[in-house]
Design an enzyme around this catalytic site. Structure first.
Site, PDB file in Angstrom:
ATOM      1  N   ALA A  21       4.643 -21.625  27.322  1.00 49.25           N
ATOM      2  CA  ALA A  21       4.700 -22.080  25.923  1.00 49.25           C
ATOM      3  C   ALA A  21       6.027 -21.679  25.254  1.00 49.25           C
ATOM      4  O   ALA A  21       6.621 -22.470  24.519  1.00 49.25           O
ATOM      5  CB  ALA A  21       3.531 -21.492  25.141  1.00 49.25           C
ATOM      6  N   LYS A  51       7.042  -8.288  27.059  1.00 47.34           N
ATOM      7  CA  LYS A  51       6.877  -6.913  26.580  1.00 47.34           C
ATOM      8  C   LYS A  51       6.819  -5.877  27.690  1.00 47.34           C
ATOM      9  O   LYS A  51       7.198  -4.716  27.499  1.00 47.34           O
ATOM     10  CB  LYS A  51       5.589  -6.827  25.742  1.00 47.34           C
ATOM     11  CG  LYS A  51       5.675  -7.585  24.461  1.00 47.34           C
ATOM     12  CD  LYS A  51       4.376  -8.259  24.090  1.00 47.34           C
ATOM     13  CE  LYS A  51       4.224  -9.586  24.791  1.00 47.34           C
ATOM     14  NZ  LYS A  51       3.119 -10.425  24.347  1.00 47.34           N
ATOM     15  N   LYS A  92       3.484  -3.247  22.136  1.00 42.43           N
ATOM     16  CA  LYS A  92       4.460  -3.475  21.059  1.00 42.43           C
ATOM     17  C   LYS A  92       4.741  -2.175  20.302  1.00 42.43           C
ATOM     18  O   LYS A  92       5.874  -1.926  19.871  1.00 42.43           O
ATOM     19  CB  LYS A  92       3.943  -4.562  20.117  1.00 42.43           C
ATOM     20  CG  LYS A  92       3.922  -5.938  20.793  1.00 42.43           C
ATOM     21  CD  LYS A  92       3.075  -6.931  20.029  1.00 42.43           C
ATOM     22  CE  LYS A  92       3.137  -8.310  20.668  1.00 42.43           C
ATOM     23  NZ  LYS A  92       2.093  -9.222  20.164  1.00 42.43           N
TER      24      LYS A  92
END
Ligand code: HSE
Length: 346
Positions: free
Chosen positions: A13, A130, A229
């Site tokens: 995506a 990440k 995160k």
């Protein structure tokens, strides 16, 4: 005009969002930065690969949608099926954009190897992945500095919303004592939908269809994504290492519609809150857990796939940034903003 030759490793995506953005901004880059961004390769694990030093056609690649890359039309000097590690180290490559699915297991492979190999080959690296940054931030920063190349990772936290750049650049001179926010779009979307009476499963399916969710949504709903995160924020904001095991972590899977209704009845909302703070002695504590927040809290009004983060600073108090934290095109903007930072430093 300077040319930067780009390869994309991974094409989901965010990769497709990047193509769509480049189609809109390519001319702007040429005019504003005298920079010609040229896509010369795309490598995927299951859909094949394309490599052509004279450049791939953005529009033809976008038109493929979910089809295998073998459906891309023939052109002169086009190589098909190069392995990612072979492609990213080809001499023609200037920038490697790493976009394979995030994982925290297996030492974040294969992304970790892609990033390390690209840096070792002297390539600039930009990633929205990440895993490598959460597991090896100090190492990767040191490797990039050693090779004198750019490592951009704005898209790893809050997608396209420039929350890392805010801490790195705009809050320079302030001391940040705490961060608190909503760092996962999928769970925020699910919680918001559940407040409207939609079932957990249906809301998750919609979040996946919108490109918010990780390849394995367990990472979202169990809080690993927000925790990853938080680890990156801890490095950027506090200059401190934080391991996944040190974060008190709970996901939203245990929340029932009764819990949602009970909070609503008392003027509160459930949010998956990620927070980290420094004690006066410099000790960092961090958690990700579902929390009932009063409607008067700015985080309560952050609905759907949106994210938000409040920086608690010593000089200007609380500063909150609210914006898209997931989704293909929004996250692709972060890649573009890293490309601009790279271009400005060239
Ligand atoms: N799965 C992530 C989210 C994507 O839902 O926020 C952006 O990191």
């Amino acid at each position: 005009m300077k040319t930067l030759n780009i390869v994309l490793i991974g094409f989901g995506a965010v990769g497709r969002g990047f193509l769509a953005l480049m189609a809109k901004r390519h001319a702007y880059f040429q005019e504003r930065y005298k920079l010609d961004l040229k896509l010369i390769g795309v490598a995927t694990a299951r859909r094949g690969a394309l490599f052509c030093p004279s450049g791939l056609d953005w529009a033809a690649l976008s038109a493929l949608g979910d089809k295998p890359l073998s459906a891309y039309p023939d052109q002169a000097h086009l190589l098909r099926d190069l392995e990612p590690l072979v492609m990213l180290s080809r001499p023609a490559v200037d920038v490697v954009i790493e976009l394979t699915p995030t994982t925290y297991e297996n030492n974040a492979e294969p992304a970790m190897s892609h990033v390390r190999a690209a840096l070792a080959a002297g390539k600039h690296v930009i990633t929205a992945n990440k895993g490598p940054l959460a597991l090896a931030y100090p190492d990767l920063i040191a490797q990039a500095e050693h090779r004198n190349v750019f490592l951009g990772y704005e898209g790893t936290v809050m997608g396209g919303t420039p929350v890392l750049r805010m801490a790195r650049k705009l809050l320079a001179g302030c001391q940040i004592m705490a961060v608190r926010g909503i760092l996962n779009g999928t769970t925020n979307f699910i919680l918001t939908e559940m407040e409207r009476g939609v079932s957990y499963a249906e809301a998750l399916r919609t979040a996946q269809a919108r490109g918010y969710a990780e390849a394995d949504p367990t990472n979202d709903v169990e809080g690993f994504d927000a925790a990853g995160k938080l680890i990156i924020l801890a490095h950027v904001v506090f200059g401190k290492a934080l391991r996944m095991a040190e974060i008190e972590r709970r996901g939203i899977a245990g929340l029932t519609t009764e819990d949602i209704r009970a909070a609503q009845a008392q003027g509160e909302r459930w949010k998956l809150i990620a927070e980290a703070s420094l004690s006066p002695e410099g000790r960092l504590s961090a958690s990700v857990r579902p929390t009932r927040v009063p409607l008067s809290d700015p985080l309560a009004s952050v609905g759907g796939g949106m994210n938000a983060l409040t920086y608690q600073t010593d000089l200007i108090g609380a500063v909150t940034l609210i914006g898209a934290g997931a989704g293909g095109e929004a996250t692709a903007y972060a890649l573009l903003s890293d490309l601009i930072e790279l271009a400005e430093g060239l």
